[in-house]
Design an enzyme around this catalytic site. Structure first.
Site, PDB file in Angstrom:
ATOM      1  N   GLY A 109     -18.014  16.288   9.242  1.00  0.00           N
ATOM      2  CA  GLY A 109     -17.152  15.524   9.896  1.00  0.00           C
ATOM      3  C   GLY A 109     -15.763  16.122   9.915  1.00  0.00           C
ATOM      4  N   ASP A 110     -15.775  17.146   9.408  1.00  0.00           N
ATOM      5  CA  ASP A 110     -14.242  17.805   9.167  1.00  0.00           C
ATOM      6  C   ASP A 110     -13.926  18.297  10.501  1.00  0.00           C
ATOM      7  OD1 ASP A 110     -12.745  16.812   6.937  1.00  0.00           O
ATOM      8  OD2 ASP A 110     -13.525  18.649   5.601  1.00  0.00           O
TER       9      ASP A 110
ATOM     10  N   GLY B 182       0.931  -1.341   0.098  1.00  0.00           N
ATOM     11  CA  GLY B 182       0.136  -0.086   0.034  1.00  0.00           C
ATOM     12  C   GLY B 182       0.836   1.103   0.084  1.00  0.00           C
TER      13      GLY B 182
ATOM     14  N   ASN C 112      -1.561  13.754   8.345  1.00  0.00           N
ATOM     15  CA  ASN C 112      -1.917  13.238   7.110  1.00  0.00           C
ATOM     16  C   ASN C 112      -0.768  13.081   6.144  1.00  0.00           C
ATOM     17  OD1 ASN C 112      -4.318  14.857   8.289  1.00  0.00           O
ATOM     18  ND2 ASN C 112      -5.035  14.901   6.106  1.00  0.00           N
TER      19      ASN C 112
ATOM     20  N   LEU D 250      -7.418  15.201  -0.107  1.00  0.00           N
ATOM     21  CA  LEU D 250      -6.859  16.330  -0.728  1.00  0.00           C
ATOM     22  C   LEU D 250      -5.862  16.116  -1.893  1.00  0.00           C
ATOM     23  CD1 LEU D 250      -7.421  19.560  -0.998  1.00  0.00           C
ATOM     24  CD2 LEU D 250      -5.689  19.645   0.931  1.00  0.00           C
TER      25      LEU D 250
ATOM     26  N   ASN E  76      -6.039  -2.742  -2.539  1.00  0.00           N
ATOM     27  CA  ASN E  76      -5.858  -1.306  -2.477  1.00  0.00           C
ATOM     28  C   ASN E  76      -4.483  -1.113  -3.309  1.00  0.00           C
ATOM     29  OD1 ASN E  76      -6.589   0.960  -2.803  1.00  0.00           O
ATOM     30  ND2 ASN E  76      -6.388   1.615  -0.488  1.00  0.00           N
TER      31      ASN E  76
ATOM     32  N   LYS F 144      -9.678   2.155  14.546  1.00  0.00           N
ATOM     33  CA  LYS F 144      -8.267   2.737  14.969  1.00  0.00           C
ATOM     34  C   LYS F 144      -8.237   2.706  16.435  1.00  0.00           C
ATOM     35  CE  LYS F 144      -6.244   2.798  11.026  1.00  0.00           C
ATOM     36  NZ  LYS F 144      -5.295   1.533  10.594  1.00  0.00           N
TER      37      LYS F 144
ATOM     38  N   ARG G  67      -4.354  21.093   8.592  1.00  0.00           N
ATOM     39  CA  ARG G  67      -3.995  19.835   8.884  1.00  0.00           C
ATOM     40  C   ARG G  67      -2.440  19.785   9.078  1.00  0.00           C
ATOM     41  NH1 ARG G  67      -8.455  19.688   9.199  1.00  0.00           N
ATOM     42  NH2 ARG G  67     -10.107  18.322   8.517  1.00  0.00           N
TER      43      ARG G  67
ATOM     44  N   SER H 256      -3.895   6.606  13.673  1.00  0.00           N
ATOM     45  CA  SER H 256      -4.225   7.920  13.141  1.00  0.00           C
ATOM     46  C   SER H 256      -4.603   8.721  13.952  1.00  0.00           C
ATOM     47  CB  SER H 256      -5.373   7.612  12.146  1.00  0.00           C
ATOM     48  OG  SER H 256      -6.048   8.721  11.666  1.00  0.00           O
TER      49      SER H 256
ATOM     50  N   TYR I 118      -0.444   8.721  12.793  1.00  0.00           N
ATOM     51  CA  TYR I 118      -0.206   9.517  11.767  1.00  0.00           C
ATOM     52  C   TYR I 118      -0.958  10.573  11.786  1.00  0.00           C
ATOM     53  CZ  TYR I 118       0.981   4.938   9.819  1.00  0.00           C
ATOM     54  OH  TYR I 118       1.328   3.528   9.526  1.00  0.00           O
TER      55      TYR I 118
ATOM     56  N   TYR J  55     -14.266   3.958  10.534  1.00  0.00           N
ATOM     57  CA  TYR J  55     -12.845   3.805  10.213  1.00  0.00           C
ATOM     58  C   TYR J  55     -12.377   4.527  11.536  1.00  0.00           C
ATOM     59  CZ  TYR J  55      -8.458   5.647   8.971  1.00  0.00           C
ATOM     60  OH  TYR J  55      -6.931   5.825   9.060  1.00  0.00           O
TER      61      TYR J  55
HETATM   62  C1  UD1 Z   1      -8.596  11.882   6.595  1.00  0.00           C
HETATM   63  C2  UD1 Z   1      -8.781  10.947   8.000  1.00  0.00           C
HETATM   64  C3  UD1 Z   1      -7.434  10.716   8.391  1.00  0.00           C
HETATM   65  C4  UD1 Z   1      -6.623   9.839   7.606  1.00  0.00           C
HETATM   66  C5  UD1 Z   1      -6.474  10.894   6.346  1.00  0.00           C
HETATM   67  C6  UD1 Z   1      -5.755  10.147   5.188  1.00  0.00           C
HETATM   68  C7  UD1 Z   1     -10.597  11.424   9.734  1.00  0.00           C
HETATM   69  C8  UD1 Z   1     -10.850  12.658  10.342  1.00  0.00           C
HETATM   70  N1  UD1 Z   1      -9.680  11.950   8.924  1.00  0.00           N
HETATM   71  O1  UD1 Z   1      -8.171  12.852   7.022  1.00  0.00           O
HETATM   72  O2  UD1 Z   1      -7.619   9.891   9.653  1.00  0.00           O
HETATM   73  O3  UD1 Z   1      -5.288   9.727   7.966  1.00  0.00           O
HETATM   74  O4  UD1 Z   1      -7.736  11.099   5.949  1.00  0.00           O
HETATM   75  O5  UD1 Z   1      -6.318   9.295   4.587  1.00  0.00           O
HETATM   76  O6  UD1 Z   1     -10.869  10.491   9.640  1.00  0.00           O
HETATM   77  N2  UD1 Z   1     -10.414  19.083   1.262  1.00  0.00           N
HETATM   78  C9  UD1 Z   1     -11.044  19.727   0.395  1.00  0.00           C
HETATM   79  N3  UD1 Z   1     -11.288  19.249  -0.914  1.00  0.00           N
HETATM   80  C10 UD1 Z   1     -11.334  17.785  -1.233  1.00  0.00           C
HETATM   81  C11 UD1 Z   1     -10.706  16.870  -0.249  1.00  0.00           C
HETATM   82  C12 UD1 Z   1     -10.374  17.431   0.907  1.00  0.00           C
HETATM   83  O7  UD1 Z   1     -11.131  20.990   0.581  1.00  0.00           O
HETATM   84  O8  UD1 Z   1     -11.716  17.389  -2.181  1.00  0.00           O
HETATM   85  C13 UD1 Z   1      -9.915  19.454   2.515  1.00  0.00           C
HETATM   86  C14 UD1 Z   1     -10.676  18.691   3.825  1.00  0.00           C
HETATM   87  O9  UD1 Z   1     -11.833  19.577   3.746  1.00  0.00           O
HETATM   88  C15 UD1 Z   1      -9.497  18.840   4.921  1.00  0.00           C
HETATM   89  C16 UD1 Z   1      -8.219  18.688   4.047  1.00  0.00           C
HETATM   90  O10 UD1 Z   1      -8.502  18.845   2.688  1.00  0.00           O
HETATM   91  O11 UD1 Z   1      -9.815  20.188   5.358  1.00  0.00           O
HETATM   92  C17 UD1 Z   1      -7.615  17.352   4.198  1.00  0.00           C
HETATM   93  O12 UD1 Z   1      -8.591  16.320   3.764  1.00  0.00           O
HETATM   94  P1  UD1 Z   1      -8.367  14.759   3.475  1.00  0.00           P
HETATM   95  O13 UD1 Z   1      -7.149  14.788   2.748  1.00  0.00           O
HETATM   96  O14 UD1 Z   1      -9.413  14.161   3.196  1.00  0.00           O
HETATM   97  O15 UD1 Z   1      -7.714  14.301   5.099  1.00  0.00           O
HETATM   98  P2  UD1 Z   1      -8.417  14.549   6.368  1.00  0.00           P
HETATM   99  O16 UD1 Z   1      -9.982  14.442   6.053  1.00  0.00           O
HETATM  100  O17 UD1 Z   1      -8.022  15.507   7.202  1.00  0.00           O
END
Ligand code: UD1
Length: 345
Positions: free
Chosen positions: A295-296, A10, A179, A200, A35, A153, A231, A124, A177, A149
């Site tokens: 949930g963010d 992975g 991000n 993201l 995956n 953890k 983050r 995490s 971890y 999820y």
């Molecule tokens: C999530 C998980 C974390 C995991 C990580 C990597 C939770 C709360 N968080 O983190 O445990 O380690 O994924 O798999 O369970 N964003 C945008 N647009 C997008 C995608 C994301 O604006 O299309 C923003 C999100 O709102 C956030 C940031 O980018 O503020 C990071 O998001 P993301 O990469 O999904 O990670 P987390 O949600 O922080």
């Protein structure tokens, strides 16, 4: 010294396999490729210049795992094998309880009869939920999990803690971890999101290359410096090196349980990440603001004092390095052959 890597094909596992070899260890990968892709193994081999031992198997398969352990006789285990998509876990919780919890229990039943000196678990920062204090340290309260999820953890940490309390010859390290992003600087291994990415950075690089029309930034009215969520983005190679440091220390310790945050200790907003991408790719990113994502957490970053102090681990890569390597990986991806089309939606 052989180290068993469950989920070693992975995103984080593959980088850890490389880091282990660079540190003189001999990784043995067990992965069911749910995956990942077989080309990941070939690319690890290209990076390290040697063949890798791997088995295509789910770690819940007790007989299979037992045979591998008896044949390979590893001194350490790094346990990555788990499902990790937050949204999917809400829609299909049983998949998460089955793979992340039940298969972990099955795996522990098998290693119960083996001499594993050092066990490292992939946890995490999600276990902290919305923290009361930022930066968050390891003694912060564990809050009710937002998603199945996140709950797996928390439960995984608890199961392992109870299990290793009864062992007086093994040590356990829980790594929380923040991000993980980026890719190997070679551009040969990186993250392989299935379908439309929910994280993201893969979304940004896919939008950058034209696989997605535009990025939606989830929310612009948070109480942060620019209104977007903050983050702690950690380069996957730095994270891989944290596993090696934890494993090594664990091999020297006996009968102890340690928990470390793995993050840079710095917060970056969604707009900071976009800016870093635009700088390294020398192109603008098509994005728009949308509503907040349910949930963010508005803002979270790590207190990483403990891991720096006790494991002498320090993150080396900047946010721009992360985006530069993720971008190189994205541009390289078309060179690799996928076993199924579905991975490339
Ligand atoms: C999530 C998980 C974390 C995991 C990580 C990597 C939770 C709360 N968080 O983190 O445990 O380690 O994924 O798999 O369970 N964003 C945008 N647009 C997008 C995608 C994301 O604006 O299309 C923003 C999100 O709102 C956030 C940031 O980018 O503020 C990071 O998001 P993301 O990469 O999904 O990670 P987390 O949600 O922080």
């Amino acid at each position: 010294m052989k180290i068993l890597l469950t989920g070693g094909a992975g995103f984080i596992g593959s980088h850890t396999a490389v880091a282990l070899i660079e540190n003189g260890f001999d990784p043995v990968i067990v992965d069911d490729f749910r995956n990942s892709e077989p080309f990941v193994i070939e690319n690890i081999e290209k990076i390290v210049g040697k063949k890798i031992t791997y088995y295509s198997l789910n770690i819940g398969n007790k007989e299979g795992v037992k045979n591998i352990l008896q044949r390979e006789n590893p001194v350490g285990v790094i346990h990555f094998a788990a499902d990790k998509a937050v949204n999917e876990s809400v829609l299909n919780p049983m998949k998460y309880y089955q793979n992340n919890v039940l298969n972990l229990i099955n795996f522990l039943e098998v290693i119960d009869q083996m001499n594993i000196n050092s066990f490292v678990f992939s946890s995490s920062c999600t276990v902290y939920g919305v923290p009361d204090k930022i930066p968050v340290n390891e003694s912060a309260l564990i809050k009710p999990a937002f998603s199945p999820y996140g709950y797996t953890k928390q439960v995984g940490e608890r199961i392992l803690t109870d299990f290793f309390k009864t062992k007086n010859k093994s040590s356990l390290t829980l790594l929380r971890y923040f991000n993980p992003i980026g890719a190997h600087p070679s551009g040969l291994i990186g993250e392989l999101p299935i379908g439309v990415p929910s994280n993201l950075v893969p979304y940004i690089t896919q939008a950058g290359i034209g696989k997605r029309k535009k990025l939606t930034v989830f929310g612009k009215d948070y109480d942060t410096k620019d209104g977007t969520c903050v983050r702690d983005y950690i380069h996957v190679v730095d994270l891989a090196n944290a596993h090696v440091a934890a494993l090594k220390k664990g091999l020297k310790r006996k009968d102890s349980i340690k928990t470390y945050n793995v993050g840079t200790g710095k917060g970056a907003s969604v707009l900071d990440v976009i800016k870093a991408f635009e700088k390294v790719s020398q192109q603008g990113l098509n994005y728009e603001f949308g509503p907040r994502r349910a949930g963010d957490v508005p803002k979270i970053y790590s207190d990483n004092f403990l891991i720096k102090n006790e494991l002498a681990w320090h993150p080396k890569f900047s946010l721009e390095d992360c985006l530069e390597h993720a971008w190189k990986w994205e541009k390289n991806l078309f060179n690799f052959k996928y076993k199924s089309e579905k991975k490339q939606d």
